[in-house]
Design a protein around this motif. Structure first.
Motif, PDB file in Angstrom:
ATOM      1  N   GLU A 143       0.811  -1.209   0.000  1.00  0.00           N
ATOM      2  CA  GLU A 143       0.000   0.000   0.000  1.00  0.00           C
ATOM      3  C   GLU A 143       0.852   1.270   0.000  1.00  0.00           C
ATOM      4  O   GLU A 143       0.331   2.358  -0.204  1.00  0.00           O
ATOM      5  CB  GLU A 143      -0.931  -0.002   1.204  1.00  0.00           C
ATOM      6  CG  GLU A 143      -0.245   0.009   2.547  1.00  0.00           C
ATOM      7  CD  GLU A 143      -1.243   0.076   3.714  1.00  0.00           C
ATOM      8  OE1 GLU A 143      -2.352   0.549   3.487  1.00  0.00           O
ATOM      9  OE2 GLU A 143      -0.879  -0.350   4.823  1.00  0.00           O
ATOM     10  N   HIS A 176      -8.199   2.658  -9.211  1.00  0.00           N
ATOM     11  CA  HIS A 176      -6.804   2.556  -8.790  1.00  0.00           C
ATOM     12  C   HIS A 176      -5.875   2.088  -9.910  1.00  0.00           C
ATOM     13  O   HIS A 176      -4.663   2.350  -9.852  1.00  0.00           O
ATOM     14  CB  HIS A 176      -6.674   1.573  -7.619  1.00  0.00           C
ATOM     15  CG  HIS A 176      -7.311   2.041  -6.350  1.00  0.00           C
ATOM     16  ND1 HIS A 176      -8.634   1.788  -6.038  1.00  0.00           N
ATOM     17  CD2 HIS A 176      -6.818   2.786  -5.321  1.00  0.00           C
ATOM     18  CE1 HIS A 176      -8.920   2.333  -4.864  1.00  0.00           C
ATOM     19  NE2 HIS A 176      -7.841   2.950  -4.399  1.00  0.00           N
ATOM     20  N   ASP A 200      -4.945   1.582  -0.238  1.00  0.00           N
ATOM     21  CA  ASP A 200      -5.139   1.587   1.219  1.00  0.00           C
ATOM     22  C   ASP A 200      -5.647   0.195   1.605  1.00  0.00           C
ATOM     23  O   ASP A 200      -6.789  -0.154   1.319  1.00  0.00           O
ATOM     24  CB  ASP A 200      -6.151   2.661   1.621  1.00  0.00           C
ATOM     25  CG  ASP A 200      -6.247   2.802   3.143  1.00  0.00           C
ATOM     26  OD1 ASP A 200      -5.615   1.998   3.856  1.00  0.00           O
ATOM     27  OD2 ASP A 200      -6.976   3.711   3.604  1.00  0.00           O
ATOM     28  N   ARG A 201      -4.786  -0.595   2.244  1.00  0.00           N
ATOM     29  CA  ARG A 201      -5.162  -1.959   2.574  1.00  0.00           C
ATOM     30  C   ARG A 201      -6.321  -1.990   3.551  1.00  0.00           C
ATOM     31  O   ARG A 201      -7.170  -2.886   3.499  1.00  0.00           O
ATOM     32  CB  ARG A 201      -3.962  -2.707   3.168  1.00  0.00           C
ATOM     33  CG  ARG A 201      -4.185  -4.224   3.288  1.00  0.00           C
ATOM     34  CD  ARG A 201      -3.311  -4.819   4.337  1.00  0.00           C
ATOM     35  NE  ARG A 201      -3.657  -4.289   5.663  1.00  0.00           N
ATOM     36  CZ  ARG A 201      -4.685  -4.743   6.380  1.00  0.00           C
ATOM     37  NH1 ARG A 201      -5.447  -5.695   5.924  1.00  0.00           N
ATOM     38  NH2 ARG A 201      -4.941  -4.216   7.570  1.00  0.00           N
ATOM     39  N   GLU A 202      -6.348  -1.020   4.469  1.00  0.00           N
ATOM     40  CA  GLU A 202      -7.424  -1.006   5.448  1.00  0.00           C
ATOM     41  C   GLU A 202      -8.789  -0.707   4.796  1.00  0.00           C
ATOM     42  O   GLU A 202      -9.828  -1.111   5.318  1.00  0.00           O
ATOM     43  CB  GLU A 202      -7.133   0.027   6.538  1.00  0.00           C
ATOM     44  CG  GLU A 202      -5.991  -0.361   7.456  1.00  0.00           C
ATOM     45  CD  GLU A 202      -4.633  -0.219   6.788  1.00  0.00           C
ATOM     46  OE1 GLU A 202      -3.734  -1.019   7.103  1.00  0.00           O
ATOM     47  OE2 GLU A 202      -4.496   0.676   5.927  1.00  0.00           O
ATOM     48  N   GLU A 203      -8.776  -0.036   3.688  1.00  0.00           N
ATOM     49  CA  GLU A 203     -10.029   0.252   2.982  1.00  0.00           C
ATOM     50  C   GLU A 203     -10.421  -0.912   2.069  1.00  0.00           C
ATOM     51  O   GLU A 203     -11.565  -1.371   2.093  1.00  0.00           O
ATOM     52  CB  GLU A 203      -9.879   1.529   2.157  1.00  0.00           C
ATOM     53  CG  GLU A 203     -11.137   1.887   1.367  1.00  0.00           C
ATOM     54  CD  GLU A 203     -10.926   3.145   0.542  1.00  0.00           C
ATOM     55  OE1 GLU A 203     -11.809   3.437  -0.292  1.00  0.00           O
ATOM     56  OE2 GLU A 203      -9.889   3.819   0.710  1.00  0.00           O
ATOM     57  N   THR A 204      -9.489  -1.373   1.259  1.00  0.00           N
ATOM     58  CA  THR A 204      -9.749  -2.495   0.341  1.00  0.00           C
ATOM     59  C   THR A 204      -8.527  -3.404   0.359  1.00  0.00           C
ATOM     60  O   THR A 204      -7.498  -3.070  -0.246  1.00  0.00           O
ATOM     61  CB  THR A 204     -10.029  -1.997  -1.087  1.00  0.00           C
ATOM     62  OG1 THR A 204     -11.061  -1.015  -1.065  1.00  0.00           O
ATOM     63  CG2 THR A 204     -10.428  -3.151  -1.994  1.00  0.00           C
ATOM     64  N   HIS A 207      -8.158  -6.388  -4.591  1.00  0.00           N
ATOM     65  CA  HIS A 207      -8.814  -5.883  -5.790  1.00  0.00           C
ATOM     66  C   HIS A 207      -8.915  -7.021  -6.800  1.00  0.00           C
ATOM     67  O   HIS A 207      -7.943  -7.750  -7.028  1.00  0.00           O
ATOM     68  CB  HIS A 207      -8.029  -4.717  -6.406  1.00  0.00           C
ATOM     69  CG  HIS A 207      -7.940  -3.519  -5.515  1.00  0.00           C
ATOM     70  ND1 HIS A 207      -8.809  -2.461  -5.588  1.00  0.00           N
ATOM     71  CD2 HIS A 207      -7.070  -3.217  -4.505  1.00  0.00           C
ATOM     72  CE1 HIS A 207      -8.484  -1.551  -4.678  1.00  0.00           C
ATOM     73  NE2 HIS A 207      -7.417  -1.988  -4.001  1.00  0.00           N
ATOM     74  N   ASP A 233       0.358  -4.789   3.684  1.00  0.00           N
ATOM     75  CA  ASP A 233       0.185  -3.795   4.749  1.00  0.00           C
ATOM     76  C   ASP A 233       1.500  -3.133   5.135  1.00  0.00           C
ATOM     77  O   ASP A 233       2.578  -3.747   5.081  1.00  0.00           O
ATOM     78  CB  ASP A 233      -0.422  -4.477   5.978  1.00  0.00           C
ATOM     79  CG  ASP A 233      -0.672  -3.502   7.100  1.00  0.00           C
ATOM     80  OD1 ASP A 233      -1.366  -2.505   6.865  1.00  0.00           O
ATOM     81  OD2 ASP A 233      -0.156  -3.747   8.206  1.00  0.00           O
ATOM     82  N   ASN A 237      -1.266   2.782  11.005  1.00  0.00           N
ATOM     83  CA  ASN A 237      -2.435   3.013  11.843  1.00  0.00           C
ATOM     84  C   ASN A 237      -2.092   2.674  13.298  1.00  0.00           C
ATOM     85  O   ASN A 237      -1.527   1.611  13.586  1.00  0.00           O
ATOM     86  CB  ASN A 237      -3.606   2.147  11.401  1.00  0.00           C
ATOM     87  CG  ASN A 237      -4.137   2.549  10.049  1.00  0.00           C
ATOM     88  OD1 ASN A 237      -4.891   3.500   9.901  1.00  0.00           O
ATOM     89  ND2 ASN A 237      -3.712   1.812   9.022  1.00  0.00           N
ATOM     90  N   SER A 268      -6.158  -1.376  12.445  1.00  0.00           N
ATOM     91  CA  SER A 268      -6.596  -1.771  11.108  1.00  0.00           C
ATOM     92  C   SER A 268      -5.461  -2.246  10.231  1.00  0.00           C
ATOM     93  O   SER A 268      -5.672  -2.576   9.061  1.00  0.00           O
ATOM     94  CB  SER A 268      -7.304  -0.594  10.431  1.00  0.00           C
ATOM     95  OG  SER A 268      -6.487   0.559  10.445  1.00  0.00           O
ATOM     96  N   ASP A 269      -4.235  -2.275  10.765  1.00  0.00           N
ATOM     97  CA  ASP A 269      -3.123  -2.831  10.004  1.00  0.00           C
ATOM     98  C   ASP A 269      -3.220  -4.351   9.985  1.00  0.00           C
ATOM     99  O   ASP A 269      -4.185  -4.945  10.482  1.00  0.00           O
ATOM    100  CB  ASP A 269      -1.787  -2.375  10.607  1.00  0.00           C
ATOM    101  CG  ASP A 269      -1.577  -0.877  10.408  1.00  0.00           C
ATOM    102  OD1 ASP A 269      -2.018  -0.374   9.364  1.00  0.00           O
ATOM    103  OD2 ASP A 269      -1.007  -0.234  11.307  1.00  0.00           O
TER     104      ASP A 269
END
Length: 825
Positions: A143, A176, A200-204, A207, A233, A237, A268-269
């Motif tokens: 990320e 992205h 952003d790994r915490e968001e998605t 893919h 990651d 965070n 969230s990591d």
């Protein structure tokens, strides 16, 4: 010698010329064809014989043959037409792979003279292969990668050539990523996945994109591959608590080791970046660690000492959560622990008296129990209130200090609730409040307040007639929700009259089981629907009852044979119908009339001649019974015709009756003789049309029958039993041999009257009533109905009466079994 050498030289030169000519003839022909791949068997390629200059008629004689160079026989030649056609499936990719030119070489050989032709068939490519990707693409991207980062991808391949293999790539929509197609120095395309926006790994965390390749063929073919992109990651965070301040309240008597709170900070990591360690921080850490302990891995805070409200009533604990990333990130929260005073004594309650069980007809306000309560505490901690659960037909009434009465608040129904478990709760007003409870089981006694009830208002049952006596028809069942004798149900039939008979002569009901039985066979012709009521009564005092209606439908059975009755002419008169020899085809002679006491198909009658070959120029209507001529009458048809007509119903099994019709064919009008006799009965002699003979026979017969009637009347007193039709009729009985005789056999009461010798005679079966005395089927002597209306064939004798005096409709003839003399002709 020189001459020999010269001849040898000439010979060699001639041989050389022949070989050169032969070689030119052998290699002089070459043809080229083209055919698309995947052509079906029999596809036309070319007119090979015509293109090579060969005669089609000479292909067989010149031993035409074709050889493929090292391949199986993809092509074949029709020797009759000389046409080259496809013999087996052609796959260009299988034959030539990615070669731009794909051709199959054929050698055609003919003899007389020997010639060899070279034939080349080019296999044309079609767009029959879709683009294919090797495998699903899986990428792992951190990320932290910046935008415009590029990641190479594996392209698709297409087994076709030319424009069929030109590929266009398309990537599914993504904010992205984008797709970039580039060419190297060798003009070869390669794919690159370009990052447009930071991940952003915490968001998605993952893919999934779809990459599509489309070739340039017509029609276009496509291939797809899924791109799975896993976002790696980084520690970006810090741990977070779900709230910054936690407020906890503990009683001062909390046990050592009791859980105060379990903290749950989240990160969230991923991986070690989300592993959290808890610790105490701040100035109050030392004092808090005396009475609380914190587990660093789980975040659990437990009591680790004695809590005393009078010493400290509030603790402030600060907790820090750190992850294991590099560098680590931290989060903090504050825990406020409030110590509460303990209400040490719970209330106590006791039931001092009970009035059980409670009758279900008890009025509201009835006292059920008396309850006393107490609490050894003082102040608000000693003030006690009592309560019971809501939605109960009871209530608590405070009588005086610390005493309460449990009274009935509303009417109760034992069938709905037979007993109540009432939990009485006593609670003080301390902080926190303490309580105590006690259970009282209140039973409700039964009263006979419910009548037996049937599950349905009407029972409907279908019963086929002629059921055996005692047959089970149906079972009715009523239920009574009361108890013991109040719920014991007995069944009975509500008596009423059915015609002239009581209902109890038809059916009965078992008083305990509710089984309903038929006491006698049911006859559809007498009774189609029987509706009655069954009563169910309990054994309570006073007893209650309920009724239900039963509808009994009697279904028809084919138990009545057609009954044949004499008919007049088609004009409706009772006189004879004239059958002149001059009658043409279609002339109506008479009509057979028959009735069937059944219904539906069982009463649908069909008329037919029993012996069609003996019918001569006559026929009978299948459904109307009319006898008519089929052609013009002739003298060769004879002076008379005898027809045996069979009348059948459509029941299962079918029942039938017969009628014998004797027709006289003369130049002048004559009478028509109708002989209605049972099937299998003997034939009586034809009545002589001579007037004088008829008068003599009728006179002697009338006198003899009169003697028989007087004799039978003296023996069996037939006065009230004999029913005769109006008018005077002469009855003559015919035997098998046609002579006067005396016979001792079972007979019937007959009506005797006067008639003329010119009247036509018709055989008929008397219409007996539906009841007889001591009757036995199969032992009688005439075609007659049984009690249910079924016509039986009962013997071989026949009775003849004039057509001019038929029996009156509605009247019946009654059968008696007795020994008597029968006069026969």
């Amino acid at each position: 010698m020189a001459l020999l050498r010269r001849d040898s030289l000439v010979t060699r030169q001639l041989l050389r010329l022949v070989l050169l000519h032969t070689a030119w003839e052998v290699g002089s022909g070459q043809v080229r064809y083209s055919v698309p791949e995947e052509s079906k068997h029999g596809t036309f390629v070319g007119r090979l014989a015509q293109d090579l200059g060969l005669e089609v008629a000479e292909l067989v004689s010149r031993m035409f043959r074709m050889v493929s160079s090292g391949r199986r026989d993809y092509f074949e030649v029709n020797l009759r037409s000389g046409v080259l056609f496809v013999n087996s499936r052609l796959d260009r990719e299988e034959l030539c792979g990615q070669s731009p030119v794909c051709a199959i070489d054929l050698e055609v050989i003919v003899d007389k003279p020997l010639r060899i032709f070279h034939v080349e068939v080019e296999i044309q490519d079609i767009n029959d292969n879709a683009p294919v990707f090797p495998v699903n693409e899986e990428l792992r991207i951190s990320e932290s990668r910046p935008p415009d980062s590029r990641f190479p991808l594996e392209g698709a391949s297409d087994a076709d050539i030319g424009t069929n293999s030109l590929l266009i790539y398309k990537l599914s929509a993504s904010e992205h990523f984008t797709l970039d197609v580039q060419k190297n120095d060798e003009d070869t395309e390669f794919l690159v996945l370009v990052l447009k926006k930071t991940l952003d790994r915490e968001e998605t965390p993952e893919h999934r994109l779809l990459l599509t390749a489309t070739d340039g063929g017509k029609p276009e073919l496509t291939g797809t591959v899924q791109l799975v992109i896993t976002v790696l990651d980084v520690n970006d965070n810090a741990p977070l608590f779900n709230q910054s301040v936690y407020k906890i309240r503990l009683f001062e008597n909390a046990a050592n080791g009791s859980l105060v709170i379990k903290l749950n900070a989240t990160d969230s990591d991923d991986g070690i970046n989300k592993d959290i360690i808890y610790s105490l921080r701040g100035s109050a850490a030392h004092s808090a660690s005396v009475v609380f302990s914190l587990l660093p891995d789980t975040g659990e805070i437990r009591v680790n000492g004695e809590l005393d409200f009078e010493d400290t009533n509030l603790y402030e604990v600060r907790v820090q959560a750190s992850d294991r990333g590099n560098p680590p990130m931290v989060g903090q929260c504050t825990i406020l622990v409030e110590i509460l005073d303990v209400n040490d004594n719970a209330p106590e309650l006791a039931v001092t008296s009970l009035s059980l069980p409670v009758p279900e007809d008890a009025p509201p306000g009835t006292v059920v129990a008396l309850i006393s309560v107490s609490d050894r505490d003082s102040g608000d901690n000693g003030k006690v209130t009592c309560s019971i659960p809501p939605d109960l037909p009871f209530r608590l009434v405070s009588t005086f200090k610390n005493y309460h009465s449990l009274v009935l608040a509303q009417a109760v129904d034992r069938e709905r609730v037979s007993e109540y478990k009432i939990v009485v709760t006593a609670r003080d007003e301390g902080a926190p409040s303490l309580s105590a409870s006690s259970s009282i089981l209140v039973a409700i006694s039964d009263m006979n307040d419910n009548a037996p009830a049937f599950p349905q208002p009407v029972y409907t049952v279908f019963v086929k007639e002629n059921n055996p006596p005692g047959a089970h028809l149906l079972t009715v069942s009523a239920s009574d929700p009361d108890l013991r004798e109040n719920a014991f149900v007995s069944y009975s039939v509500v008596e009423r009259s059915v015609g002239e008979q009581p209902l109890s002569s038809y059916i009965s009901v078992h008083s305990e089981s509710g089984h309903i039985y038929a006491l006698q066979p049911l006859d559809y012709e007498e009774l189609q629907v029987l509706q009655f009521q069954v009563s169910a009564r309990d054994a309570g005092l006073p007893s209650l009852c309920g009724n239900v209606t039963v509808q009994l439908f009697v279904l028809d059975a084919n138990d009545n044979a057609p009954a044949v009755s004499p008919a007049g002419s088609v004009r409706g008169s009772s006189g004879p119908e004239l059958v002149p020899l001059s009658a043409g085809a279609g002339h109506v002679v008479g009509k057979i009339r028959a009735v069937d006491a059944d219904s539906g198909y069982n009463a649908w009658l069909r008329y037919e001649v029993q012996e069609p070959g003996a019918a001569g120029p006559f026929r009978v209507g299948v459904y109307n019974g009319e006898i008519s001529t089929t052609r013009a009458l002739e003298e060769e048809d004879g002076p008379s015709q005898r027809l045996v007509i069979l009348v059948k119903d459509h029941g299962e099994p079918a029942l039938s009756g017969t009628a014998t019709v004797i027709l006289s064919l003369v130049e002048s009008p004559q009478a028509v003789k109708w002989d209605l006799r049972p099937r299998g009965g003997s034939e009586g002699p034809l009545v002589d049309t001579n007037v004088s003979l008829m008068i003599a026979i009728c006179s002697v017969s009338g006198l003899f029958v009169l003697v028989i009637v007087v004799y039978v009347g003296l023996r069996c007193h037939p006065g009230p039993e004999v029913m005769c039709g109006p008018g005077k009729a002469t009855m003559v009985c015919a035997s098998e041999v046609g002579s006067w005789s005396y016979s001792q056999r079972q007979s019937r009461n007959l009506c005797v009257g006067k008639g003329t010798a010119k009247d036509d005679l018709m055989v008929f079966s008397p219409n007996f009533p539906n009841s007889w005395e001591n009757g036995e089927a199969g032992k009688g002597q005439v075609l007659t109905p049984n009690p249910s209306g079924m016509v039986k064939h009962l013997g071989i004798s026949s009775c003849w009466v004039p057509l001019s005096s038929p029996p009156t409709p509605g009247k019946s003839w009654e059968r008696k079994q007795r020994k008597s003399a029968v006069a026969t002709i």
